[in-house]
Motif scaffolding. Sequence first.
Motif, PDB file in Angstrom:
ATOM      1  N   ASN A 373       0.827  -1.189   0.000  1.00  0.00           N
ATOM      2  CA  ASN A 373       0.000   0.000   0.000  1.00  0.00           C
ATOM      3  C   ASN A 373       0.870   1.250   0.000  1.00  0.00           C
ATOM      4  N   ARG A 374       1.988   1.148  -0.789  1.00  0.00           N
ATOM      5  CA  ARG A 374       2.865   2.300  -0.970  1.00  0.00           C
ATOM      6  C   ARG A 374       2.932   2.736  -2.425  1.00  0.00           C
ATOM      7  N   GLY A 375       2.203   2.009  -3.290  1.00  0.00           N
ATOM      8  CA  GLY A 375       2.154   2.382  -4.693  1.00  0.00           C
ATOM      9  C   GLY A 375       3.449   2.162  -5.446  1.00  0.00           C
ATOM     10  N   HIS A 376       4.198   1.103  -5.107  1.00  0.00           N
ATOM     11  CA  HIS A 376       5.479   0.853  -5.765  1.00  0.00           C
ATOM     12  C   HIS A 376       5.323  -0.176  -6.879  1.00  0.00           C
ATOM     13  N   VAL A 377       6.214  -0.064  -7.873  1.00  0.00           N
ATOM     14  CA  VAL A 377       6.360  -1.072  -8.919  1.00  0.00           C
ATOM     15  C   VAL A 377       7.770  -1.643  -8.791  1.00  0.00           C
ATOM     16  N   PHE A 378       7.837  -2.969  -8.666  1.00  0.00           N
ATOM     17  CA  PHE A 378       9.123  -3.657  -8.573  1.00  0.00           C
ATOM     18  C   PHE A 378       9.406  -4.379  -9.884  1.00  0.00           C
ATOM     19  N   ALA A 379      10.670  -4.393 -10.290  1.00  0.00           N
ATOM     20  CA  ALA A 379      11.114  -5.145 -11.463  1.00  0.00           C
ATOM     21  C   ALA A 379      11.958  -6.311 -10.978  1.00  0.00           C
ATOM     22  N   VAL A 380      11.494  -7.538 -11.245  1.00  0.00           N
ATOM     23  CA  VAL A 380      12.144  -8.745 -10.753  1.00  0.00           C
ATOM     24  C   VAL A 380      12.867  -9.423 -11.906  1.00  0.00           C
ATOM     25  N   ASN A 381      14.106  -9.849 -11.656  1.00  0.00           N
ATOM     26  CA  ASN A 381      14.903 -10.554 -12.660  1.00  0.00           C
ATOM     27  C   ASN A 381      15.072 -12.010 -12.225  1.00  0.00           C
ATOM     28  N   PRO A 382      14.136 -12.889 -12.561  1.00  0.00           N
ATOM     29  CA  PRO A 382      14.200 -14.274 -12.066  1.00  0.00           C
ATOM     30  C   PRO A 382      15.463 -15.007 -12.499  1.00  0.00           C
ATOM     31  N   GLY A 383      15.999 -14.666 -13.662  1.00  0.00           N
ATOM     32  CA  GLY A 383      17.156 -15.383 -14.165  1.00  0.00           C
ATOM     33  C   GLY A 383      18.455 -14.999 -13.506  1.00  0.00           C
ATOM     34  N   ALA A 395       1.882   7.982  -7.845  1.00  0.00           N
ATOM     35  CA  ALA A 395       1.223   8.934  -6.947  1.00  0.00           C
ATOM     36  C   ALA A 395      -0.135   8.390  -6.533  1.00  0.00           C
ATOM     37  N   ALA A 396      -0.133   7.217  -5.909  1.00  0.00           N
ATOM     38  CA  ALA A 396      -1.357   6.567  -5.450  1.00  0.00           C
ATOM     39  C   ALA A 396      -0.969   5.503  -4.437  1.00  0.00           C
ATOM     40  N   THR A 397      -1.981   4.889  -3.822  1.00  0.00           N
ATOM     41  CA  THR A 397      -1.714   3.915  -2.764  1.00  0.00           C
ATOM     42  C   THR A 397      -1.428   2.529  -3.312  1.00  0.00           C
ATOM     43  N   GLN A 398      -2.193   2.072  -4.306  1.00  0.00           N
ATOM     44  CA  GLN A 398      -1.999   0.739  -4.873  1.00  0.00           C
ATOM     45  C   GLN A 398      -1.823   0.810  -6.389  1.00  0.00           C
ATOM     46  N   VAL A 399      -0.906   0.015  -6.908  1.00  0.00           N
ATOM     47  CA  VAL A 399      -0.794  -0.215  -8.351  1.00  0.00           C
ATOM     48  C   VAL A 399      -1.522  -1.527  -8.612  1.00  0.00           C
ATOM     49  N   THR A 400      -2.661  -1.463  -9.312  1.00  0.00           N
ATOM     50  CA  THR A 400      -3.582  -2.601  -9.355  1.00  0.00           C
ATOM     51  C   THR A 400      -3.646  -3.322 -10.697  1.00  0.00           C
ATOM     52  N   THR A 414      -3.873   2.600 -11.022  1.00  0.00           N
ATOM     53  CA  THR A 414      -3.745   2.675  -9.569  1.00  0.00           C
ATOM     54  C   THR A 414      -5.111   2.870  -8.923  1.00  0.00           C
ATOM     55  N   SER A 415      -5.146   2.613  -7.633  1.00  0.00           N
ATOM     56  CA  SER A 415      -6.326   2.879  -6.811  1.00  0.00           C
ATOM     57  C   SER A 415      -5.914   3.753  -5.643  1.00  0.00           C
ATOM     58  N   ASN A 416      -6.914   4.462  -5.154  1.00  0.00           N
ATOM     59  CA  ASN A 416      -6.662   5.433  -4.070  1.00  0.00           C
ATOM     60  C   ASN A 416      -5.510   6.387  -4.423  1.00  0.00           C
ATOM     61  N   LEU A 417      -5.574   7.086  -5.460  1.00  0.00           N
ATOM     62  CA  LEU A 417      -6.722   7.395  -6.291  1.00  0.00           C
ATOM     63  C   LEU A 417      -6.647   6.629  -7.610  1.00  0.00           C
ATOM     64  N   GLY A 418      -7.825   6.600  -8.336  1.00  0.00           N
ATOM     65  CA  GLY A 418      -7.885   5.888  -9.595  1.00  0.00           C
ATOM     66  C   GLY A 418      -7.230   6.677 -10.713  1.00  0.00           C
ATOM     67  N   LYS A 419      -5.992   6.300 -11.058  1.00  0.00           N
ATOM     68  CA  LYS A 419      -5.239   7.030 -12.069  1.00  0.00           C
ATOM     69  C   LYS A 419      -4.656   6.068 -13.085  1.00  0.00           C
ATOM     70  N   LEU A 420      -4.356   6.598 -14.273  1.00  0.00           N
ATOM     71  CA  LEU A 420      -3.698   5.843 -15.329  1.00  0.00           C
ATOM     72  C   LEU A 420      -2.368   6.507 -15.660  1.00  0.00           C
TER      73      LEU A 420
END
Length: 763
Positions: A373-383, A395-400, A414-420
Amino acid sequence: MSKVARAFFLLPLAATLAIHPAFAEGTRTWEQSKFDDLSKGTAKGVAIRSTGGLELAPALKPLFATPSTYIWAIASDPSGVIYAACGAPARVYRVAPDGNASIIFEAKELQVQSIIAAKSGVLYAATNPDGKIYKLEHKPGTAKTTDTKAKADATLPTDPNWSATVFFDPGTRYVWDLALDANGNLFVATGDGGQILKVTPSGEHSVFFKSDENHIRKLAFDSKGNLIAGSDGSGLVYRITPSGEAFVLYSATKREITALAVDDKGNIYAAGVGEKRGVSPQFGGGSFGNPSPAISPMSGPSAGGQATLTIGGTASPMPTGPFPFPGLGATSGSEIYRIAPDGSPLKIWSSRDDLVYALAFDPQGRLLAGSGNRGHVFAVNPGTGGTYSDLLKAAATQVTAFAPAPNGGLYAATSNLGKLFTLGTSAASVGEYESDVFDAHIFSHWGRAEVRSSGTVELWVRAGNVDNPDRHWSSWAKVDLLKESSVTSPAARFLQWKATLHNAATPARLESVTLNYLPKNVAPDFDDVTVQSGVHYQPLMKSVGDMTVNIGGNNPSQPKFEPLPPMVRDPDSIGVRWSVHDENDDQMVYAVYYRGDGESRWLLLKDELTDKFFSFDASLLPDGGYTVKVVASDAPSHSPGTALSSERESSRFEVDSTPPQIVNFSATLDAGKIHATFRAVDSFSPIKHAEYSVDAGDWQFLEPVGQLSDAKTENYDFQAAVPPTSEKAPKDIAPAGIEHVVVVRVYDRYENMAAAKTVIRGK
């Protein structure tokens, strides 16, 4: 025996060890390079790598701020137009790549939960609660674009060129997700019954799969046409063949699968949240015995009105209108799992704080995880062994949700607030990172900045004397990294740095920042000094391998411990213990002095002590009143002439090691009773009490003449009964009578004792 008049509380023998540095260096450093340290700062257009360091993140540009609070799902068409399924109010928005937007559907239900676009251009939208599947179509012969400029308010008009009809009523309370196969068949993930329904393009429907879970949350297709499904309750990931044959690929350690993604190599990625506990009465838990989330209901007015989500609480039966929010109420963070084509699972990422709501792949093949609930996007490198980057903060609480964007980019919702937002395919042109505030704890002078970086990186520093930089700190001062790299900010207690990374020919990377500083030397500060009689403190011994070392010794190369010293009772010893701290964490040495009442000179008992305690022979101090002084110096950590010291005196204490005297003791036998008198005299302290015994009988308390015992001299006059005897007198006793032995003993205030006896004969 030495006695101390005023003794403080003696701490127990057992103590917890506190480790402190043996030496405090003059010049110190503040270094930031690790993920845990850098994640405390604020990044704008800068990614924080799990392996440490900073780099430019993809450009994140705001596209449209909806009037709705929540965006549950998004879908995009080949032209880059995006459709957002929203709640509070429940709508579907159509947003063009340039940000022009309109409302194309407004539901009577509380939420538009999911949306998917068919190849024909038809949209399918699912609503909750008591969900339905709506078919949204652009009316023939009307323009497919709108001139409505995006507005983030409730006045955004409805586009009349779109129609909405009920395509399918599943007869269930919750519809969580939609998926389309290559033939245009629609698959519907439902709640309450945990079913996946199949609906043909003509509207014919059937139960495709029935789970023993109460909720199927997420759907995705693999390259072979198998349907991948994630459940809520036991955290199961299913693979279901086109013929409906199901197989559980993985039972996650988390309760709820909130997102699925399948890469071009056939790897399945699933995000799980929530702890598995006892079966919830609301959702059941299937034969696996694992629960669904403990979720508070969503309450709100009729469709189209605002709704409120209450996080936490206890699961309870749902009323007709409200419904549970996916992932709501989850605790203990989230995890991401990779299920290889051969079926082997592996946890590749976890977070204690962030809840993953969406998964997608960027153009570089990295797995992106949208979280709250910090609105972050993580990039994961499984390999690469599960390395990852904290890519960006919305600039929101959740990336949904994510959806494809033109030219290989992505849309993010995002949600809280609903943004694109639009997530670009390349790094931003510039990014900025602002560190957390560093507290040197002491007024300090700043030295050089040591920076490891590549590409074009700029560094600024500012300082202040309050922990909030907005409260009149110095201005940002740029550090010349090509010359001396000296920090020109004024001396202060707090420091902060920021870096700007520029996108140039060489990718900008910042590996570490180290700032040198010199704290102003501060004198040691005493907390207390206590004196205890009859106590001998012993140095702590600790075994290290086959060696035994003195923890409190003088070896500065070893860690400095500050345990409470063990003590033994020793009537001939006096123990002194002190508590002192140094804001510079300097190593200290101590000296202990004493001074008697009426004396002006302090006499040294011991110097060059490194322990915070000292014991000495009580016989060194004749009877009298004394004060102890301890001097602490930080000389071991400083050059000659720069060391500082402080001192603290103990409370006054008294030493009395001489017992009182008993004088003029006499006793007579008169009328069958013993009559005795004596005087007790002490040279230093008042007489505390006296006792007597006749013929080795029990000791009896004896009051002085006048009853009050408060003087150095007390007189005693008492009578005692003659002990009865039934025995005949021994033959060696003279006829004059039987002997009686009278013994008295006297204590002064410090428990020094004197005794005397006298013998009388009966007549």
